[in-house]
Design a protein around this motif. Structure first.
Motif, mmCIF file in Angstrom:
data_model
loop_
_atom_site.group_PDB
_atom_site.id
_atom_site.type_symbol
_atom_site.label_atom_id
_atom_site.label_comp_id
_atom_site.label_asym_id
_atom_site.label_seq_id
_atom_site.Cartn_x
_atom_site.Cartn_y
_atom_site.Cartn_z
ATOM 1 N N ALA A 1 4.008 -0.721 3.526
ATOM 2 C CA ALA A 1 3.898 0.484 2.865
ATOM 3 C C ALA A 1 4.931 0.936 1.943
ATOM 4 N N TYR B 1 0.652 -5.716 6.009
ATOM 5 C CA TYR B 1 0.879 -4.969 5.013
ATOM 6 C C TYR B 1 2.085 -4.303 4.855
ATOM 7 N N THR C 1 0.825 -1.128 -0.021
ATOM 8 C CA THR C 1 0.087 0.086 -0.082
ATOM 9 C C THR C 1 0.934 1.432 -0.088
ATOM 10 N N GLU D 1 -4.231 4.948 4.697
ATOM 11 C CA GLU D 1 -4.677 4.112 5.875
ATOM 12 C C GLU D 1 -6.203 3.536 5.542
ATOM 13 N N THR E 1 -5.195 -0.082 4.108
ATOM 14 C CA THR E 1 -4.443 -0.850 5.155
ATOM 15 C C THR E 1 -5.526 -1.261 5.873
#
Length: 225
Positions: free
Chosen positions: A100, A98, A79, A84, A87
């Protein structure tokens, strides 16, 4: 592991594939939801890395299909760092984790290995032993000569990793992955040295002359039963 990457950015696919293949994993890639679902239906995978936005469909759609086709397979979402909603939505759908973007290679590998371990609930549930030290994964407790050891979370995690790999040489990177997975923070080489020293003080009869966790010069450490 056999890993499915579902990502429509060719550069990211190439980088991830090269990284994972270097670690000995078998990689298959798809850029569309329908393509990914077809692969999940026709092949067996140990883990999937899913981007949320795809050329056709979404990573959420792939995750939903994966939960029906192979419910035990861990899914990790890729992601944007400030996304957010994606996620939370991914985790609510049953994703194991997840990552980032942009992500660091070492962190990604650590999170993949952690998700794979968690997907095996029966793995090492029976007590493990290093000499007279017993590690009980079911209760997250350890004993030496029948007496409970007072270990921090990181010390227990480190001991468990050694107990699961008796006779195998663990590199400092492997040790770092285990501690990073547990503590969530990057672990430096100096910190690894300190953790090993503290653990030896609690499990060795003579910490200055360790027999259970030995140093393999130039390579790393090895637990001896």
């Amino acid at each position: 592991m056999r890993i499915l990457i579902v990502e429509d950015d060719a550069a990211i696919v190439d980088a991830l594939s090269a990284l994972l293949q270097t670690e000995g994993h078998e990689v298959t890639a798809a850029s569309r939801q329908d393509e990914a679902v077809g692969l999940l239906s026709s092949r067996t995978f140990d883990l999937a890395l899913l981007d949320v936005t795809l050329r056709q469909g979404t990573g959420f759609g792939v995750c939903a299909a994966a939960r029906e086709i192979t419910p035990a397979m861990p899914v990790i979402f890729l992601t944007a760092s400030d996304d957010e909603f994606s996620t939370v939505a991914g985790l609510d759908m049953g994703a194991a984790d997840y990552i980032a973007k942009p992500f660091r290679a070492r962190e990604l590998l650590a999170r993949i290995h952690a998700a794979a371990r968690r997907a095996q609930p029966e793995y090492a549930r029976e007590p493990l032993r290093i000499g007279d030290v017993e590690v009980n994964p079911a209760t997250a407790m350890a004993y030496k000569g029948g007496r409970e050891l007072a270990l921090s979370a990181l010390e227990y995690r480190l001991l468990l990793v050694f107990a699961q790999n008796i006779g195998k040489v663990l590199t400092r990177d492997a040790v770092r992955d285990a501690l990073w997975d547990s503590g969530g923070e990057y672990v430096s080489d100096n910190a690894i040295t300190v953790y090993i020293k503290r653990l030896r003080e609690k499990i060795e009869d003579d910490p200055a002359n360790p027999q259970r966790i030995v140093t393999v010069r130039g390579l790393g450490y090895k637990a001896q039963g």
